[in-house]
Motif scaffolding. Structure first.
Motif, PDB file in Angstrom:
ATOM      1  N   SER A  81       0.866  -1.207   0.083  1.00 35.19           N
ATOM      2  CA  SER A  81      -0.112  -0.026  -0.012  1.00 35.19           C
ATOM      3  C   SER A  81       0.951   1.053   0.034  1.00 35.19           C
ATOM      4  O   SER A  81       2.071   1.124   0.240  1.00 35.19           O
ATOM      5  N   GLY A  82       0.100   2.433  -0.155  1.00 34.27           N
ATOM      6  CA  GLY A  82       1.030   3.616  -0.274  1.00 34.27           C
ATOM      7  C   GLY A  82       1.665   3.712   1.145  1.00 34.27           C
ATOM      8  O   GLY A  82       2.768   4.448   1.161  1.00 34.27           O
ATOM      9  N   GLY A  83       1.034   3.675   2.170  1.00 33.26           N
ATOM     10  CA  GLY A  83       1.633   3.554   3.715  1.00 33.26           C
ATOM     11  C   GLY A  83       2.738   2.633   3.872  1.00 33.26           C
ATOM     12  O   GLY A  83       3.662   3.103   4.592  1.00 33.26           O
ATOM     13  N   GLU A  84       2.659   1.568   3.304  1.00 29.47           N
ATOM     14  CA  GLU A  84       3.647   0.406   3.458  1.00 29.47           C
ATOM     15  C   GLU A  84       4.749   0.980   2.599  1.00 29.47           C
ATOM     16  O   GLU A  84       6.017   0.664   3.133  1.00 29.47           O
ATOM     17  N   GLN A  85       4.684   1.492   1.798  1.00 27.87           N
ATOM     18  CA  GLN A  85       5.747   1.894   0.667  1.00 27.87           C
ATOM     19  C   GLN A  85       6.453   2.971   1.341  1.00 27.87           C
ATOM     20  O   GLN A  85       7.832   3.104   1.551  1.00 27.87           O
ATOM     21  N   GLN A  86       5.750   3.990   1.989  1.00 20.02           N
ATOM     22  CA  GLN A  86       6.204   5.198   2.749  1.00 20.02           C
ATOM     23  C   GLN A  86       7.006   4.502   3.970  1.00 20.02           C
ATOM     24  O   GLN A  86       8.265   5.162   4.043  1.00 20.02           O
ATOM     25  N   MET A  87       6.547   3.685   4.721  1.00 18.66           N
ATOM     26  CA  MET A  87       7.240   3.133   5.790  1.00 18.66           C
ATOM     27  C   MET A  87       8.570   2.541   5.366  1.00 18.66           C
ATOM     28  O   MET A  87       9.824   2.660   5.927  1.00 18.66           O
ATOM     29  N   LEU A  88       8.652   1.821   4.047  1.00 21.53           N
ATOM     30  CA  LEU A  88       9.887   1.079   3.510  1.00 21.53           C
ATOM     31  C   LEU A  88      10.776   2.178   3.170  1.00 21.53           C
ATOM     32  O   LEU A  88      11.933   1.909   3.521  1.00 21.53           O
ATOM     33  N   ALA A  89      10.197   3.294   2.618  1.00 27.31           N
ATOM     34  CA  ALA A  89      11.323   4.216   2.058  1.00 27.31           C
ATOM     35  C   ALA A  89      11.999   4.908   3.183  1.00 27.31           C
ATOM     36  O   ALA A  89      13.365   5.186   3.180  1.00 27.31           O
ATOM     37  N   VAL A  90      11.447   5.022   4.418  1.00 28.94           N
ATOM     38  CA  VAL A  90      12.271   5.468   5.655  1.00 28.94           C
ATOM     39  C   VAL A  90      12.714   4.636   6.196  1.00 28.94           C
ATOM     40  O   VAL A  90      13.939   4.760   6.823  1.00 28.94           O
ATOM     41  N   ALA A  91      12.563   3.297   6.304  1.00 27.92           N
ATOM     42  CA  ALA A  91      13.085   2.082   6.858  1.00 27.92           C
ATOM     43  C   ALA A  91      14.410   1.698   6.346  1.00 27.92           C
ATOM     44  O   ALA A  91      15.490   1.505   6.748  1.00 27.92           O
ATOM     45  N   ARG A  92      14.460   1.851   4.824  1.00 28.68           N
ATOM     46  CA  ARG A  92      15.646   1.664   4.133  1.00 28.68           C
ATOM     47  C   ARG A  92      16.874   2.794   4.379  1.00 28.68           C
ATOM     48  O   ARG A  92      17.905   2.311   4.644  1.00 28.68           O
ATOM     49  N   ILE A  93      16.604   3.950   4.884  1.00 32.82           N
ATOM     50  CA  ILE A  93      17.418   4.879   5.359  1.00 32.82           C
ATOM     51  C   ILE A  93      18.211   4.573   6.870  1.00 32.82           C
ATOM     52  O   ILE A  93      19.151   4.557   7.246  1.00 32.82           O
ATOM     53  N   LEU A  94      16.817   4.167   7.685  1.00 28.73           N
ATOM     54  CA  LEU A  94      17.462   3.793   9.041  1.00 28.73           C
ATOM     55  C   LEU A  94      18.300   2.624   9.001  1.00 28.73           C
ATOM     56  O   LEU A  94      19.230   2.740   9.806  1.00 28.73           O
ATOM     57  N   ARG A  95      18.489   1.712   8.080  1.00 25.24           N
ATOM     58  CA  ARG A  95      19.189   0.615   8.155  1.00 25.24           C
ATOM     59  C   ARG A  95      20.742   0.921   7.812  1.00 25.24           C
ATOM     60  O   ARG A  95      21.654   0.500   8.118  1.00 25.24           O
ATOM     61  N   THR A  96      20.817   2.117   6.954  1.00 23.23           N
ATOM     62  CA  THR A  96      22.071   2.581   6.460  1.00 23.23           C
ATOM     63  C   THR A  96      23.260   3.106   7.635  1.00 23.23           C
ATOM     64  O   THR A  96      24.234   3.150   7.352  1.00 23.23           O
ATOM     65  N   GLY A  97      22.556   3.695   8.709  1.00 20.83           N
ATOM     66  CA  GLY A  97      23.397   4.055   9.657  1.00 20.83           C
ATOM     67  C   GLY A  97      23.313   5.791   9.553  1.00 20.83           C
ATOM     68  O   GLY A  97      23.851   6.373  10.277  1.00 20.83           O
ATOM     69  N   ALA A  98      22.405   6.196   8.780  1.00 24.47           N
ATOM     70  CA  ALA A  98      22.472   7.836   8.549  1.00 24.47           C
ATOM     71  C   ALA A  98      21.784   8.450   9.741  1.00 24.47           C
ATOM     72  O   ALA A  98      20.718   7.701  10.420  1.00 24.47           O
ATOM     73  N   ARG A  99      21.970   9.434  10.259  1.00 27.32           N
ATOM     74  CA  ARG A  99      21.420  10.086  11.608  1.00 27.32           C
ATOM     75  C   ARG A  99      20.848  11.352  11.402  1.00 27.32           C
ATOM     76  O   ARG A  99      20.218  11.973  12.155  1.00 27.32           O
ATOM     77  N   LEU A 100      21.336  11.910  10.014  1.00 28.34           N
ATOM     78  CA  LEU A 100      20.719  13.385   9.760  1.00 28.34           C
ATOM     79  C   LEU A 100      19.528  12.915   8.699  1.00 28.34           C
ATOM     80  O   LEU A 100      19.870  12.416   7.408  1.00 28.34           O
ATOM     81  N   LEU A 101      18.124  12.848   8.733  1.00 25.24           N
ATOM     82  CA  LEU A 101      17.190  12.360   8.070  1.00 25.24           C
ATOM     83  C   LEU A 101      16.447  13.632   7.082  1.00 25.24           C
ATOM     84  O   LEU A 101      15.777  14.575   7.762  1.00 25.24           O
ATOM     85  N   LEU A 102      16.373  13.629   5.912  1.00 25.80           N
ATOM     86  CA  LEU A 102      15.635  14.633   5.033  1.00 25.80           C
ATOM     87  C   LEU A 102      14.548  14.023   4.492  1.00 25.80           C
ATOM     88  O   LEU A 102      14.570  12.984   3.715  1.00 25.80           O
ATOM     89  N   LEU A 103      13.167  14.361   5.174  1.00 26.59           N
ATOM     90  CA  LEU A 103      12.030  13.688   4.593  1.00 26.59           C
ATOM     91  C   LEU A 103      11.044  14.480   3.993  1.00 26.59           C
ATOM     92  O   LEU A 103      10.594  15.597   4.465  1.00 26.59           O
ATOM     93  N   ASP A 104      11.006  14.152   2.691  1.00 30.03           N
ATOM     94  CA  ASP A 104      10.214  15.221   1.814  1.00 30.03           C
ATOM     95  C   ASP A 104       8.413  14.361   1.588  1.00 30.03           C
ATOM     96  O   ASP A 104       8.243  13.681   0.980  1.00 30.03           O
ATOM     97  N   GLU A 105       7.731  15.225   2.260  1.00 29.09           N
ATOM     98  CA  GLU A 105       5.997  14.994   2.129  1.00 29.09           C
ATOM     99  C   GLU A 105       5.674  13.583   2.161  1.00 29.09           C
ATOM    100  O   GLU A 105       5.190  13.056   1.523  1.00 29.09           O
ATOM    101  N   ILE A 106       6.251  13.311   3.353  1.00 28.73           N
ATOM    102  CA  ILE A 106       6.001  11.587   3.616  1.00 28.73           C
ATOM    103  C   ILE A 106       4.556  11.254   3.910  1.00 28.73           C
ATOM    104  O   ILE A 106       4.097  10.072   4.031  1.00 28.73           O
TER     105      ILE A 106
END
Length: 245
Positions: free
Chosen positions: A147-172
């Protein structure tokens, strides 16, 4: 605790992200006209403005994805204005674009595992699934079946796995059901509690308002106003003028 302490430091703390006199172009189009802003460790900062104000271009300029840019963009004190996007990412920067970028032919878990590690300390798959139970349930589902919501969660989750600590989130929150938007708000507060630093571009003011420590208002590619969470009520008239909210 880390986020609360960092936010309380305010302007006294060294900025994790500092932008000075930023100009950016797409081809011949001059989009950003001298943007100045700062974001401190552990803060949630929201960029407000109408469509076309330059908010998304500001995020893209930070990660080096505009045609050209000049000025200064420092991440944790490191000047990045002439740095390649992949090197900027390795400073611990994660960008979640509005279009999400889910690969349709890959499963949810394959999408999750795709980005490389940028820095130590990224969330484990188990931690991500604890934060996003829906993704665990849909781990083997193709990207197109989410779903759209699951895709958005996945898009954010991918970043969290990378070790990024500064997150830029556009119209989530765009186009998502209120119950999903509420889950995303809870996610942002959880991440803030873990010490993440977040820059939000949001059209949904009701979503962004209670989450942000500070707000920047953009118009015509520049910052026209900034204020803190405790100044929100007194700036309502100005926001109606600039945003129509």
């Amino acid at each position: 605790m880390a986020a609360t302490h960092a936010a309380s430091q305010g302007a006294c703390a060294p900025a994790l992200l500092r932008i000075e006199d930023l100009h950016a172009w797409y081809g011949e189009s001059h989009i950003l006209h001298g943007v100045n802003l700062s974001v401190h460790q552990g803060e949630v900062v929201t960029l407000l403005g109408r469509n076309g104000a330059g908010r998304t271009t500001t995020l893209r300029a930070i990660v080096g994805l505009t045609g050209s840019r000049k000025g200064s963009i420092k991440i944790n004190g490191v000047e990045t204005i002439n740095m390649a996007p992949h090197k900027i990412a390795h400073l611990g920067l994660g960008y979640c674009p509005e279009e999400r970028g889910i690969f349709a032919s890959l499963s949810a878990e394959e999408n999750l595992m795709l980005p490389p590690t940028l820095a130590p300390g990224g969330m484990s798959v188990e931690e991500i699934y604890a934060m996003f139970p829906n993704l665990k349930e849909r781990a083997s589902s193709p990207g197109t079946r989410l779903s759209g919501g699951e895709q958005q969660m996945l898009a954010v989750a991918r970043i969290l796995r990378t070790g990024a600590r500064l997150l830029l989130l556009d119209e989530i929150s765009e186009g998502l059901a209120p119950v999903i938007v509420q889950k995303l708000a809870e996610m942002i507060l959880t991440l803030k509690g873990k010490g993440y630093t977040i820059v939000l571009v949001e059209q949904n003011f009701r979503f962004a308002a209670p989450l942000a420590d500070r707000f920047y208002v953009m118009e015509h590619g520049t910052i026209v106003k900034q204020f803190a969470q405790n100044e929100l009520i007194q700036n309502t008239g100005m926001l109606q003028e600039y945003l129509g909210v």
